[in-house]
Design an enzyme around this catalytic site. Structure first.
Site, short mmCIF file in Angstrom:
data_model
loop_
_atom_site.label_atom_id
_atom_site.label_comp_id
_atom_site.label_asym_id
_atom_site.label_seq_id
_atom_site.Cartn_x
_atom_site.Cartn_y
_atom_site.Cartn_z
N GLU A 277 1.51 -4.03 2.34
CA GLU A 277 2.13 -5.11 1.56
C GLU A 277 1.55 -6.47 1.94
OE1 GLU A 277 6.66 -6.88 0.83
OE2 GLU A 277 6.20 -5.69 2.62
N LYS A 341 6.65 -5.57 -7.51
CA LYS A 341 7.89 -5.15 -6.85
C LYS A 341 9.09 -5.59 -7.67
CE LYS A 341 10.31 -5.57 -2.40
NZ LYS A 341 10.30 -6.24 -1.08
N CYS A 390 7.72 -2.24 0.30
CA CYS A 390 8.68 -2.59 1.35
C CYS A 390 9.95 -1.76 1.23
CB CYS A 390 8.97 -4.09 1.30
SG CYS A 390 9.95 -4.70 2.70
#
Length: 511
Positions: A277, A341, A390
């Site tokens: 990430e 995301k 994440c």
């Protein structure tokens, strides 16, 4: 000589005249069962003692307070590692260090009040045990949606030290493991050898099923090579202007060395190179020059899947939106895929409550924009995968879109949390998603722990926390869809409701 666990339980119950500190202490002790300690036997003391204190609470309101206090102690200790995020800019956030974990635990612990109240309203004995366990899991499920959801440290993760006890998650999910765990841990409160015998039989069947499932032939590996790059970049230097090019060069050097070695050993295999990430310090999807550097490091027939910030500008040339993204780049330097995301971290990636609470840990001055949601992508002809950035990986039953992929990819930056329990707890969630979905899980973390799990949750490869290096190997194959992958949270929901309904909680007068 008296068993130390029995002695500990007696000492805790001796504090029943002051139950609130005792209950908070029990919650704190229960956190020792979570990763990375996995001190599961402590639950055999904690839950019976908690049931005794809840039963003597005097009213459902008092029991609700005790349930909240237990959950607060449990989460405050289990989430202690969030304080590490303050050290990335300690001069600015020093004042927040004593309050970070206790403050985060407050909203997370709210559902504990429901558990306490229902336990008090249920007569003692097996009915209270069943009501307590069922309500515990219902509270866990609610926690996955309340305030945008934070299902961190589900009790089922206490078994993530080995794939054997995780296998029932393919049917009942991690919440189902939580239900079994609470039921078995409460049995000493019944003081009946018949219930203890039944619990031993359940545990034997549980482990037997795990052994049987692990003995089945594993799906064959795919023809795709994986190269995971862990550059081990500390959070306090990650966004420094003078470190951008050195960090980028570290990723490029590790990529070139590992990817070309993989190509030399397997000249025809497609290669997926994976960065964690926000690994790229440049806006990879917008920066053609940065992509050309990447192209020079990639061998033929390969794809880079890299975490990167992505930006959009309005017609006036002003910055309009910012995304936390995964970007695919091929050896020609072309963007082959973009995934944004969608499940953002409160305070870290956006400000809840319209910014009324002025705490922003993320670098930068604006909120991230959520992406459209789960989907499978297959850049450059790679086997289709579901990207999870994440903590998107911590949500059971919410990691696969409408189309079932061939594998799961979790990229993350756990550098925020240093060498603490946080990265180990995050890893446990990743492992359980593999078992639940029957899909291999590939995890690339900036400072670790990077790992590859097969579709049964067996760890195939790992890069330890705080190390610099690469992992290379074949992408494992997918198993047939699991029961949980078809039905999701419906199964643990029904099992928990059955437990509560069988116990038949009902209002009772104050003691």
């Amino acid at each position: 000589m008296q068993n130390p666990l029995i002695r500990l339980k007696a000492q805790l119950l001796h504090g029943a005249s002051r139950p609130l500190p005792a209950v908070i202490g029990l919650g704190a002790l229960s956190a020792l069962a979570l990763p990375p300690l996995h001190a599961v036997p402590i639950l055999l003391v904690v839950f019976p003692a908690l049931l005794s204190l809840l039963g003597g609470a005097g009213s459902w309101r008092r029991a609700a307070v005790l349930g909240f206090a237990f959950a607060w102690g449990h989460h405050a200790v289990g989430l202690y590692w969030v304080t590490h995020a303050m050290f990335a800019d300690i001069a600015k956030w020093w004042w927040l260090v004593p309050f970070a974990a206790p403050g985060l635990a407050l909203p997370v612990a709210l559902t504990g009040a429901l558990v306490g109240a229902v336990a008090w309203m249920t007569p003692p004995g097996w009915r209270r045990v069943f009501a307590f366990a069922g309500t515990w899991v219902i509270a866990e499920i609610i926690r996955g949606y309340l305030f945008t959801g934070f299902p961190w440290n589900l009790l089922g993760t206490v078994w993530a030290f080995h794939p054997l006890p995780l296998q029932p998650a393919a049917v009942i999910g991690t919440h189902g493991l939580s239900l079994l765990t609470v039921l078995l841990a409460c049995l000493p409160a019944l003081r009946d050898w018949r219930w203890m015998g039944a619990g031993a039989a359940v545990l034997a069947c549980w482990m037997g099923y795990g052994a049987w499932r692990l003995a089945q032939p594993s799906p064959p590996d795919t023809d795709t090579m994986l190269v995971l790059v862990q550059a081990n970049v500390a959070q306090d230097v990650k966004w420094r202007q003078d470190q951008r090019m050195p960090i980028f060069q570290r990723y490029l050097d590790l990529t070139a060395l590992a990817a070309h070695a993989a190509r030399a050993g397997h000249p025809d295999a497609p290669i997926a190179v994976i960065w964690p990430e926000t690994a790229s310090p440049f806006l990879l999807s917008e920066d053609a020059q940065a992509r050309q550097f990447v192209a020079q490091a990639l061998p033929a027939n390969s794809q880079l899947l890299a975490g990167s910030i992505r930006a959009q500008w309005n017609p006036a040339g002003e910055l309009d939106r910012v995304y936390n993204a995964l970007v695919g780049v091929n050896p020609a330097g072309e963007v082959t895929a973009v995934f944004d995301k969608h499940h953002l971290v409160p305070f870290g990636e956006y400000m809840p409550l319209d910014g009324l609470i002025p705490i922003r840990m993320v670098t930068g001055g604006r909120d991230f924009t959520p992406g459209p949601g789960l989907r499978s992508i297959a850049p450059g002809g790679l086997p289709p995968f579901s990207p999870l950035i994440c903590y998107e990986v911590i949500f059971p039953g919410q990691v696969v879109g409408e189309t079932r992929p061939a594998w799961l990819l979790n990229i993350t930056n756990d550098a925020w949390f240093g060498y603490s329990a946080g990265p180990f707890q995050h890893l446990a969630s990743s492992r359980l998603r593999a078992v639940e979905e029957g899909l291999p899980m590939v995890r690339a973390a900036q400072t670790g722990i990077s790992a590859v799990f097969d579709s049964a949750g067996r760890e195939l490869r790992r890069l330890a926390l705080g190390t610099t290096g690469t992992l290379a190997g074949w992408l494992p194959g997918a198993a047939t869809p699991t029961v949980f992958s078809r039905w999701g949270l419906l199964i643990p929901c029904l099992l928990s409701l059955i437990c509560v309904l069988a116990a038949r909680p009902e209002p009772r007068r104050k003691a």
